[in-house]
Design an enzyme around this catalytic site. Structure first.
Site: not given
Ligand code: ARG
Ligand code: ASP
Length: 727
Positions: A88, A224, A658
């Site tokens: 991502h 990921d 991330s």
């Molecule tokens: N929750 C994770 C973060 O805050 C991954 C986000 C990317 N994935 C998604 N399905 N939107 O970045």
């Molecule tokens: N998914 C988040 C990021 O892209 C990480 C988190 O918020 O724990 O940095």
């Protein structure tokens, strides 16, 4: 023996040592690891010294960590500059190379050799050379009697002096940032590489497996990850893209462990957390839980439902809106989890208890009482005062800045017309060209006015009904000039009479000479609506909000200082601010709710369990199912013959972490951080070791996909694979 232990415990507690309850809280500054954390880290199982993690004198783990594009973290995993980060994090790069013939999002991408690696203009990888405490110089001449403005201008001058005096090598840059709410300043020496090429990415059905349904959720099965490579000139120095550039030779690269993790194993996350707010008063937390989060959640709720049903009805819409939907859904879901978590762990009650302890200590000490006696009551007044403004600020941002797509375009058109009026034709033309190439071309590719109009109706109704301080005056005025109370009529009027909602009419408009174009822009009903809404915002909200917020920030700075003064034995860590931090914890499951217990590792078996044929979130690629059937796992299975996919730990992380490496007790890569478990997303305000968990992809799953799924053995060959547990 027990008695002695107990009295030691009592003693430790009474002097306020926090390590007893420790299990992961804190985003620590690497330069203080030796003094603040090393002993505890070693007690938890780390077999390295602080100097092995962060050193300015010799190669250390730090030299393998980069700020990836300024929004994620990456790490170097070969002596040829191979860089690992999340899928991502590299998503927009993979997307930018994707065409219908070469669909890298869908099919994945694996460069067969260096010359097949793909260039990414604008993408950078920033290394940290050293971090230094410059608080004394930065705050020289600053006094409590100064106004905020005087204080800031003194600091700005000091920072300029520090920068001028800094001795930097070629290519080094110096950043200076406030920490601990502005009570301390640190300088960060960096070197940035600008030629970062795409090397590999798994297909979306692996890299984004589970998509939005599984986002923020444990148990998780997402691969990921993606791979890039840093290139340098022939002297290993940063250079703009050139065919003559060569793979960067790092000072250090992370070996990768094939031995995996067991519960309670030590884990260290090294990366660039973006923003946290751990020292807010209880009043601020209640405002977030009771007022601001519910408002933002309900707005996105309405918008997401409309977009979701349009996506389900039409596969073409699905493609156009998938990425936008994911972005909006990501924080929508996070806020829901955050509010739940704060309630479940009594986050407000815990802050109140801390405040009661604080007040007791302050009241018991004359000096403290004079300096710090009114902080908490001031917060109370300030948060009460800011509440309606903060609410309208969020409302305005969510409705007009984010969720109604056309309003963003209309706001750009307001800026464009202003450009013409303020700066003349030349600047207008420059701005217009940039707007078209950087914004409108992409915008119209993925825009459906009929969907946006529905979102407009729903959200403008919410805005109108919840508005304070006459912020809905432009909506009311327009309704009455149209002689209606129906938001549908209002939306229809704007969407049908505007040239902005359709690419052809918009580009025809922008194609005219500046004078004619600006006249027509200013006559456009969406221009007028956007202009009125934004002047209502600047007249009624913006100034007042920033005045009160300035007071809050000042009080927060004092509160931070007071906490450090009043609890001198407690180790404090600064809130995240996109600078390099270490957080350490252990592999650990948790209990999300009554009668449910989560174990900390998921397996390939779980991916197969989740498979739904042709589902856009849970379809498992046939090739992966075949590897599973044949149990063709190579060296990547655990002792029980299973391939681990993800694991969780107690590390304190946030957005920006991330892509951070999960590192074992010896300094080897064991996983790749990419998310947090939903129940614990309130860690941004209130870390609680019972439910806050970060989610990592197991390094062996990454290797398995590269080797067995993609057949990119040449990439495995350049890595350093190790067996720390066997050795
Ligand atoms: N929750 C994770 C973060 O805050 C991954 C986000 C990317 N994935 C998604 N399905 N939107 O970045
Ligand atoms: N998914 C988040 C990021 O892209 C990480 C988190 O918020 O724990 O940095």
């Amino acid at each position: 023996m027990k008695k002695i232990l107990r009295s030691v415990l009592v003693l430790l507690i009474s002097i306020g040592v926090t390590s007893i309850s420790f299990a992961g809280e804190g985003m620590w500054l690497p330069l203080f690891l030796k003094s603040l954390n090393e002993a505890e880290m070693q007690e938890m199982g780390m077999r390295m010294t602080a100097e092995d993690v962060y050193s300015v004198n010799k190669g250390s783990l730090k030299d393998a960590i980069v700020h990836f594009g300024g929004f994620c973290t990456g790490e170097i995993i070969s002596d040829q500059g191979l860089l690992l980060t999340n899928h991502h994090c590299g998503y927009s790069q993979v997307q930018s190379h994707t065409t219908l013939e070469n669909n890298y999002i869908k099919d994945g991408f694996w460069a067969a050799s260096h010359k097949h690696e793909l260039q990414n203009p604008g993408l950078f990888a920033k290394f940290i050379v050293r971090i230094d405490d410059v608080s004394k110089q930065a705050l020289k001449g600053v006094s409590d009697k100064m106004t905020e403005k005087e204080r800031q201008s003194t600091i700005d001058k000091n920072l300029a002096t520090i920068k001028k005096a800094a001795k930097l090598d070629k290519f080094q840059e110096l950043e200076i940032k406030p920490f601990f709410k502005g009570n301390q300043y640190f300088s960060i020496t960096t070197v940035t590489y600008n030629d970062v090429r795409l090397v590999g990415a798994p297909p979306e059905m692996i890299g984004k497996f589970g998509a939005d349904t599984d986002n923020w959720v444990w148990p998780r099965h997402t691969g990921d990850f993606s791979l890039f490579r840093i290139y340098a000139n022939e002297n290993n120095e940063p250079a703009e893209y050139s065919e003559n550039n060569v793979p960067y030779k790092p000072k250090h690269h992370l070996p990768i462990s094939l031995d995996g993790v067991s519960p309670d194993d030590f884990t260290l996350i090294f990366g660039f957390p973006g923003r946290t707010n751990e020292y807010l008063p209880s009043d601020a937390i209640s405002q977030i839980v009771d007022v601001l989060n519910p408002a933002k959640i309900s707005i996105r709720d309405r918008a997401l439902k409309i977009v979701d049903s349009a996506m389900r009805a039409d596969p073409a819409v699905k493609i156009q809106y998938a990425s936008k939907f994911a972005r909006i859904a990501n924080y929508w879901k996070k806020w829901i989890g955050e509010s739940k978590g704060i309630k479940a762990t009594d986050g407000i009650g815990r802050k109140e208890k801390l405040e009661a302890d604080f007040t007791k200590k302050v009241n018991g000490n004359k000096k403290f009482k004079v300096k710090y006696g009114s902080i908490l009551s001031d917060f109370k007044t300030q948060y009460k005062e800011i509440e309606p403004y903060a609410l309208m600020r969020d409302y305005h941002g969510e409705v007009l800045g984010r969720n109604i797509e056309i309003m963003r375009s209309a706001n750009y058109m307001v800026s464009l017309a202003d450009r013409y009026k303020d700066n003349g034709e030349e600047e207008y033309n420059q701005f217009k060209d940039r707007l078209i190439s950087r914004y409108f071309d992409g915008f119209y590719k993925n825009y459906r006015p009929e969907i946006d109009q529905k979102v407009f109706v729903a959200l403008i109704e919410m805005y109108d009904q919840n508005a304070k301080m006459e912020m809905n005056q432009p909506i009311q005025a327009l309704l009455s000039s149209l002689k209606t109370k129906d938001y549908n009529v209002l939306a229809k009027h704007l969407f049908e009479n505007s040239k902005f909602t359709d690419q052809e009419s918009m580009y025809a408009l922008l194609g005219q000479n500046p004078k004619t174009a600006v006249t027509q822009i200013m006559a456009d009903p969406l221009y007028q609506f956007a202009k009125e809404m934004s002047s209502a915002y600047s007249n009624n909200i913006a100034e007042k909000y920033s005045a009160i917020n300035g007071e809050i920030e000042k009080n927060q700075r004092l509160y931070m200082k007071a906490l450090m003064d009043v609890f001198p034995d407690k180790a404090f860590y600064p809130d995240a601010n996109s600078t390099l931090r270490v957080t350490y914890g252990k592999v650990d499951g948790y209990t999300p709710r009554d009668a449910v217990e989560y174990t900390p590792v998921t397996y390939l078996d779980g991916i197969i369990e989740k498979h739904v044929e042709d589902d856009y979130e849970f379809h498992v690629p046939a090739r992966l199912r075949k590897l599973y059937d044949l149990k063709d796992y190579g060296q990547y299975a655990d002792k029980n013959g299973k391939v681990p996919v993800c694991f969780i730990g107690t590390n304190h992380t946030t957005g920006g972490n991330s892509g951070s490496p999960a590192i074992d007790a010896y300094g080897n890569l064991i996983g790749l951080n990419f998310d947090r478990a939903w129940e614990g997303t309130m860690s941004d305000y209130n870390y609680d070791s019972s439910i806050c968990r970060n989610i990592m992809v197991d390094a062996r799953y990454i290797l398995f996909i590269i080797d067995k799924y993609a057949g990119a053995r040449h990439l495995i060959d350049e890595m350093t694979l190790v067996h720390p547990k066997e050795d």
